[in-house]
Design an enzyme around this catalytic site. Structure first.
Site, PDB file in Angstrom:
ATOM      1  N   GLY A 290       4.916  11.344  15.871  1.00 11.00           N
ATOM      2  CA  GLY A 290       5.897  10.267  15.889  1.00 11.00           C
ATOM      3  C   GLY A 290       5.664   9.331  17.060  1.00 11.00           C
ATOM      4  O   GLY A 290       4.534   9.119  17.515  1.00 11.00           O
ATOM      5  N   SER A 291       6.748   8.787  17.594  1.00 13.56           N
ATOM      6  CA  SER A 291       6.638   7.708  18.581  1.00 13.56           C
ATOM      7  C   SER A 291       6.084   8.127  19.932  1.00 13.56           C
ATOM      8  O   SER A 291       5.729   7.262  20.744  1.00 13.56           O
ATOM      9  CB  SER A 291       8.004   7.044  18.774  1.00 13.56           C
ATOM     10  OG  SER A 291       8.387   6.353  17.600  1.00 13.56           O
ATOM     11  N   THR A 292       6.009   9.431  20.221  1.00 11.67           N
ATOM     12  CA  THR A 292       5.356   9.841  21.473  1.00 11.67           C
ATOM     13  C   THR A 292       3.894   9.395  21.479  1.00 11.67           C
ATOM     14  O   THR A 292       3.298   9.210  22.542  1.00 11.67           O
ATOM     15  CB  THR A 292       5.431  11.365  21.668  1.00 11.67           C
ATOM     16  OG1 THR A 292       4.804  12.023  20.556  1.00 11.67           O
ATOM     17  CG2 THR A 292       6.873  11.844  21.796  1.00 11.67           C
TER      18      THR A 292
END
Length: 666
Positions: free
Chosen positions: A302-304
């Site tokens: 995801g956004s990490t």
């Protein structure tokens, strides 16, 4: 004339004698040669049997005169970095029978069944076995041993039992061993060559008359084992497990993982998974629960993952932190797909794209880097390959070759979808940013010593690659600090005691084997660095399928903060944000730098402790007060202790829970 005949007769006789003598000599020579050849054959065969087939003949002989009995053997200790025992072996008795010599009445058999906790019928069948050796009950206590003494045909042998004194603590890391001390998983398996004893062949031998006699290897004789010291810190491991468990329960998640790395060495300070299991009773759990999912399972980050995209772009020189990108009010068409943001963002700088976690902004930055160059950066960060951690079963995740990426795939990879990683990979990648751009191999085994105390193995930090420059790493940390600040997605990770930096992540899960996403199922994570002004650790926290609210900044970030604060305090890292370090003895008044006198649990008798007054001290001091006592610690909040259950002066039993609430003091 007669005289001439006599001479010829004499000559004929002499000739016949010579021929006879010649024949005799020839026969003797043949016999000598034959005997010599036979002797050489015998010598050659003897040499062949002795030098070439000795092992095979020894095996045949041993089958005739001895029988191996499966026996649990001694193993070396596993300890944390400070020498606290995590796994030990203890000598324990086991009960067996020689059915040939068993002579017990029905009443005695019933008593034996009761003592051993066995079914009477099954016990009777064992005692009628034609075998000369039958296990009845393994790993019994001394009371059972005393109770069976004197029963004819019932004997005992001393075995070694593996014991994990901290119960489920670090169980996924440690693994387990089987009934015969065979390594099954975890560090037990990874370090088996150091831990196992090679003096483990308990044998029941037969004499020439076929009579059995025991020839075991005593526990004390199995002294060829080594002690394995891990990089794990027991107190940090406890803090990580405690915070992760609370996060999983609070979010109603299916499970979770947490990893704490020392950024300067690659040492794993803690690695936790939920749900956990007790390695002392591993057989009661499904093997699926033994898996160290931080190493063996992949997730979509995801956004990490946007952090790696932006870090690559900075290092490639294609963007600057202040450069503006149009995020198209939250919707952008790529090919036949429409990408969305969680909010309608217009124009954002690169540093704000990270702060608010814009998918469209990340996709546009990835496009600036280009697929081939981005792929090479990701490989340098360790994406798509194993970290090399010294733990069995690691997988490398999945990143397909850049030549196969279509524009929409490049865009989705930019916000962590269509790619798979492990928690330890993400922790390692963030550690690479925290330490100035050096990717180090993570490791769990620190060193090994033999029974003489001599060092036989010592791990050293290993530099794998340098994905970005130190200057760009520093810039990236500054951008990540804004994520936990006002207007960022990770405000719940912010600490009042230490400056931190990190990134939230929320990824929709893929149906295993089907290749499409599942509605309503997410993996929520937070990966961060602390203290951000002088980084020491990188921490990953991920929750699998939280119910209800599923955002990493909401469900995972608080656990990151709790783990970070407990770890840094335990490491004696001073807090630059708070004057609160520890209290005076009375637990009241202004609090200045320094530590209070440790108030330890006092042992009253075999199973009970007196509870100290821990109000006014920090989490680190409370953990120190528990020390080696077998007391479970339940921590809520951060700062200094403001309340505790049980109250000071009360009694608490081994294994019970000591609950302490903490609060920040303004």
């Amino acid at each position: 004339m007669r005289q001439g005949l006599n001479i010829r007769k004499i000559k004929s006789q002499l000739s016949e004698e010579l021929r006879r003598e010649t024949r005799i000599k020839l026969r003797l020579q043949i016999v000598v040669i034959a005997v010599g050849i036979g002797f050489l054959i015998v010598i050659g065969r003897a040499l062949e049997l002795h030098c070439i087939k000795n092992t095979a003949l020894g095996w045949v002989a041993s089958k005739q005169y001895q029988a191996k009995i499966p026996q649990s053997s001694r193993r070396g200790r596993i300890l944390d970095r400070n020498g606290d025992e995590l796994a030990i072996s203890l000598p324990v008795p086991s009960i067996y029978a020689d059915p040939r010599s068993v002579s017990l009445s029905e009443e005695e058999i019933k008593k034996l069944a009761d003592v051993l906790g066995l079914n009477e019928k099954e016990l009777s069948e064992k005692l009628k076995s034609p075998k000369k050796f039958v296990w009845l009950k393994r790993f019994v206590d001394r009371e059972v041993l005393e109770a069976v003494k004197g029963m004819r045909g019932i004997y005992s042998i001393e075995e070694s039992r593996r014991f994990y004194p901290n119960g489920s603590l670090a169980s996924h890391l440690l693994g387990a061993v089987g009934m015969e001390s065979e390594a099954l998983a975890g560090i037990e398996l990874a370090a088996d060559k150091f831990l196992e004893s090679h003096k483990k062949e308990a044998v029941y031998r037969r004499d020439a008359r076929g009579k059995f006699y025991i020839s075991p290897v005593a526990y004390e004789e199995q002294d060829d084992v080594n002690d394995v010291y891990l990089t794990i810190d027991k107190q940090i491991q406890f803090a990580a497990e405690n915070a992760l468990q609370k996060a999983v329960e609070s979010a109603g998640a299916k499970g979770g993982s947490a990893v704490v790395l020392d950024i300067e060495t690659g040492e794993v300070l803690a690695m936790s998974n939920m749900p956990t299991f007790d390695a002392n009773e591993y057989s009661k759990y499904k093997q699926d629960m033994w898996r160290n999912r931080a190493v063996t399972d992949t997730i979509e980050p995801g956004s990490t993952f946007k952090v790696l995209i932006v870090a690559s772009a900075l290092d490639a020189g294609v963007v600057t932190p202040e450069e503006i990108f149009d995020c198209e009010n939250g919707a952008m068409t790529v090919g036949k797909a429409v990408l969305h943001d969680h909010d309608s963002y217009g124009k954002l700088s690169v540093k704000d794209i990270i702060r608010v976690s814009s998918n469209i902004g990340a996709a546009k930055i990835a496009r600036e880097v280009g697929r081939e160059r981005l792929y090479e950066y990701l490989k340098k960060f360790g994406i798509g390959s194993k970290t090399g951690i010294d733990y069995p079963g690691e997988i490398g995740g999945i990143v397909r070759d850049a030549s196969t990426w279509q524009p929409v795939e490049l865009a989705t990879i930019a916000f962590g979808q269509g790619i798979s990683v492990t928690p330890v990979q993400m922790a390692t990648a963030f550690a690479s940013i925290a330490n100035g751009g050096k990717r180090l191999k993570p490791y769990v085994v620190d060193h090994t010593v033999n029974n003489q105390g001599m060092l036989i193995y010592n791990a050293e930090p290993t530099l794998v690659s340098e994905p970005i420059s130190s200057a760009n790493a520093s810039t990236m940390i500054g951008m990540l600090e804004r994520v936990v600040g006002q207007g960022g997605t990770g405000t719940r990770a912010a600490s009042k005691e230490y400056p931190v930096a990190g990134k939230t992540g929320t990824a929709q899960k893929v149906v295993e084997g089907a290749g499409h996403y599942v509605a309503g199922k997410y993996y929520a994570s937070f990966v961060g660095i602390a203290p951000s002004n002088d980084p020491k650790i990188a921490v990953f926290v991920g929750l699998d399928e939280p119910s209800g609210v599923h955002f990493g900044g909401v469900v995972s970030a608080p656990a990151f903060r709790e783990i970070t604060e407990a770890t840094l305090k335990h490491m004696d890292i001073p807090s630059p944000l708070s004057k609160v370090v520890a209290s005076g003895k009375d637990g009241r008044g202004d609090i200045t730098a320094g530590h209070a006198e440790v108030r330890r649990f006092q042992k009253i008798n075999e199973n009970n402790f007196q509870v100290p007054d821990v109000r006014g001290v920090t989490i680190r001091d409370v953990m120190a007060s528990v020390g080696q006592a077998n007391i479970k610690l339940d921590i809520a909040g951060s700062g200094v202790a403001v309340s505790q259950i049980p109250s000071p002066g009360s009694m608490i039993k081994e294994g019970e829970t000591f609950r302490v609430s903490f609060k920040q003091l303004e």
